[in-house]
Structures are given as structure tokens and as C-alpha cells.
Design an enzyme around this catalytic site. Structure first.
Site, PDB file in Angstrom:
ATOM      1  N   ASP A 199       1.253  -1.135   0.390  1.00 32.25           N
ATOM      2  CA  ASP A 199       0.297  -0.079  -0.428  1.00 32.25           C
ATOM      3  C   ASP A 199       0.974   1.073   0.262  1.00 32.25           C
ATOM      4  OD1 ASP A 199      -1.595   2.101   0.815  1.00 32.25           O
ATOM      5  OD2 ASP A 199      -3.259   0.466   1.583  1.00 32.25           O
ATOM      6  N   ASP A 202      -0.148   4.214   2.792  1.00 37.53           N
ATOM      7  CA  ASP A 202       0.221   3.761   4.512  1.00 37.53           C
ATOM      8  C   ASP A 202       1.989   3.615   4.454  1.00 37.53           C
ATOM      9  OD1 ASP A 202      -2.260   3.470   4.684  1.00 37.53           O
ATOM     10  OD2 ASP A 202      -1.860   1.105   4.814  1.00 37.53           O
TER      11      ASP A 202
HETATM   12  C1  PRP Z   1      -4.457   3.561  -3.910  1.00 36.17           C
HETATM   13  C2  PRP Z   1      -3.843   4.428  -4.277  1.00 36.17           C
HETATM   14  C3  PRP Z   1      -4.067   4.520  -6.097  1.00 36.17           C
HETATM   15  C4  PRP Z   1      -5.337   3.775  -5.678  1.00 36.17           C
HETATM   16  C5  PRP Z   1      -4.844   2.296  -7.365  1.00 36.17           C
HETATM   17  O1  PRP Z   1      -4.728   4.563  -3.486  1.00 36.17           O
HETATM   18  O2  PRP Z   1      -2.980   5.175  -4.687  1.00 36.17           O
HETATM   19  O3  PRP Z   1      -5.087   6.252  -5.958  1.00 36.17           O
HETATM   20  O4  PRP Z   1      -4.826   2.610  -4.395  1.00 36.17           O
HETATM   21  O5  PRP Z   1      -5.971   1.419  -7.397  1.00 36.17           O
HETATM   22  P1  PRP Z   1      -6.973   1.324  -8.873  1.00 36.17           P
HETATM   23  O6  PRP Z   1      -6.003   1.629  -9.905  1.00 36.17           O
HETATM   24  O7  PRP Z   1      -6.974  -0.438  -8.550  1.00 36.17           O
HETATM   25  O8  PRP Z   1      -8.288   2.382  -8.210  1.00 36.17           O
HETATM   26  P2  PRP Z   1      -5.680   4.400  -2.298  1.00 36.17           P
HETATM   27  O9  PRP Z   1      -7.147   3.575  -2.386  1.00 36.17           O
HETATM   28  O10 PRP Z   1      -4.996   3.569  -1.088  1.00 36.17           O
HETATM   29  O11 PRP Z   1      -5.700   5.728  -0.822  1.00 36.17           O
HETATM   30  P3  PRP Z   1      -5.268   5.954  -0.597  1.00 36.17           P
HETATM   31  O12 PRP Z   1      -4.210   6.898  -1.685  1.00 36.17           O
HETATM   32  O13 PRP Z   1      -5.370   7.174  -0.009  1.00 36.17           O
HETATM   33  O14 PRP Z   1      -3.789   5.589   0.587  1.00 36.17           O
HETATM   34  N1  URA Z   2      -3.037   0.467  -4.007  1.00 36.00           N
HETATM   35  C1  URA Z   2      -1.882   0.679  -3.422  1.00 36.00           C
HETATM   36  O1  URA Z   2      -1.335   1.452  -2.849  1.00 36.00           O
HETATM   37  N2  URA Z   2      -1.135  -0.694  -4.337  1.00 36.00           N
HETATM   38  C2  URA Z   2      -1.386  -1.832  -5.156  1.00 36.00           C
HETATM   39  O2  URA Z   2      -1.103  -2.208  -4.943  1.00 36.00           O
HETATM   40  C3  URA Z   2      -3.055  -1.546  -5.235  1.00 36.00           C
HETATM   41  C4  URA Z   2      -3.496  -0.215  -5.158  1.00 36.00           C
END
Ligand code: PRP
Ligand code: URA
Length: 208
Positions: A199, A202
């Protein structure tokens, strides 16, 4: 793949190694993300149109250049913020807009919670930024939002892209080039990129 640039460079491979390694500290992770942001910006802005201007060196008048369109960097919150530092180090004149999207943990669908775009995105050279292109839902949603607000020139800049996400963006927005530091293998059953880095938000914000 058409309209996709996967940047190949030994130093990218080095930074990606820090970023992928689960034992990398938050401090080293942040530094690597910032450094790679500079490289992504260098490639993403390689065709930025310039206008000529006249300047004076201490010796004589000479030709100089200014950006034709304004550059706007639009990170998808939260994780997109991780690349902004490097990009604006490379291009300090860039404006920064924000689009808040998170991916619902169950459905993996994008959920929009915040927007703040600078005026002038209609005529700007817009870089939508997110380290992870997984299913492509968040990226596609953010690009659609920009287009609804009149943006015409848009690139999508990411660190790691899954083939599934590339396919989705190309289907929804064939006019938007994708610039990435790596194309990974696939998504797992939780729609995380394999091998990926986990992630991104995180790990960058130290919230694990
Ligand atoms: C993550 C990442 C993208 C998304 C990608 O964000 O930074 O925005 O997931 O996934 P997708 O292509 O399947 O949409 P997240 O939802 O974890 O939120 P965050 O950036 O607030 O941690
Ligand atoms: N968002 C992330 O941060 N990591 C992944 O691998 C997919 C979605």
C-alpha cells in the site's frame, strides 16, 4: 503498448528496489519516491511546448524560453502526494491541484471525497499523478473529472502500473499517455499489484 512509456534506467531499478523492499524504512522510502519523482517529471515534460522570450545575460541580449501552457500537477490523494515533491523540484513553476479518491476496500471502486483544481486547467499541461495504477478505477475517475472541468492536455504519471490498469485507462481515455517507472506482472485477488510494493499511501505516510 501504445501510448505507454515505461522508463528504463539503472537508477530507477535501484530506487524501485528500495521502494519494493518491505524492510525499507519510511525515511528511505520517502527519499526514493522523491528522487524517482524527478525522473518521472523529466520524462513526462519532455514535449512541453515553450515560448521564446528575450533575456539579457551580463554580456548581451539572448533568446530564452518560458513554458507555453502552464504546468499543473494533480496528485490523487493520498498516495499521489508522494511524487509531488520530486516533480515540483524539477518544475518549480508548476501549480498543484488535488483530487481525493480512495478505493473502497471491498468493491475496489473509486470513492471521491475532495477536489481542488487551480484555475486555468483548461489550457494547462496537466499531469495526473499516482504511484499505483492497479485496476485503473481511481486514475480513470480522476481523468474523467479533469475532462469534465475542461482539461484537454492530460498525462497520467505513475510509479508502478499493472497491465489491467493500463488496459482500463487506455479503454476509458485513449488520448491520455501513461508514463511509468515499471509495468508489473498482474493484480492479486485483493486487486493489489504483484509484485508491487504494497500500500503506497500507508508506506509513504508511515500509517502501517
Ligand atoms: C491507492 C493508490 C491509487 C489506487 C490504485 O490509493 O494510491 O489511488 O489505490 O488503485 P486502482 O487503480 O485499483 O484504483 P488508496 O485507495 O489506497 O488510497 P490512499 O492513496 O489514500 O492510500
Ligand atoms: N493501491 C496500492 O497502494 N497498492 C496496490 O498494489 C494497489 C492499490
Amino acid at each position: 503498448m501504445e501510448n505507454v512509456l515505461e522508463i528504463k534506467h539503472p537508477i530507477i531499478d535501484r530506487y524501485l528496489t528500495f521502494l519494493r523492499d518491505k524492510n525499507t524504512s519510511t525515511a528511505v522510502f520517502r527519499r526514493a519516491m522523491s528522487n524517482i519523482g524527478v525522473i518521472l517529471a523529466y520524462h513526462s515534460l519532455s514535449d512541453l511546448p515553450l515560448d521564446e522570450t528575450e533575456i539579457e545575460t551580463p554580456i548581451q541580449k539572448t533568446k530564452g524560453y518560458v513554458p507555453g501552457p502552464e504546468v499543473v500537477v494533480i496528485p490523487i490523494l493520498r498516495a499521489g502526494l508522494s511524487l509531488v515533491d520530486g516533480i515540483i523540484n524539477f518544475m518549480p513553476e508548476a501549480k498543484v491541484g488535488h483530487v481525493g479518491v480512495y478505493r473502497d476496500e471491498e468493491t475496489h471502486q473509486p470513492v471521491n471525497y475532495y477536489d481542488n483544481l487551480p484555475v486555468g486547467i483548461k489550457d494547462a499541461y496537466n499531469l495526473v499523478v499516482d504511484p499505483m495504477l492497479a485496476t485503473g478505477g481511481s486514475g480513470s475517475h480522476a481523468i474523467k473529472f479533469l475532462k469534465e472541468n475542461g482539461a484537454k492536455t492530460i498525462k497520467f504519471v505513475c510509479l508502478i502500473a499493472a497491465p489491467e490498469g493500463i488496459e482500463r485507462l487506455q479503454k476509458d481515455h485513449p488520448d491520455v499517455p501513461i508514463i511509468t517507472a515499471a509495468i508489473d506482472e498482474k493484480l492479486n485477488e485483493n486487486a493489489y499489484i504483484v509484485p508491487g510494493l504494497g500500500d503506497a499511501g500507508d508506506r509513504y505516510f508511515g500509517t502501517i
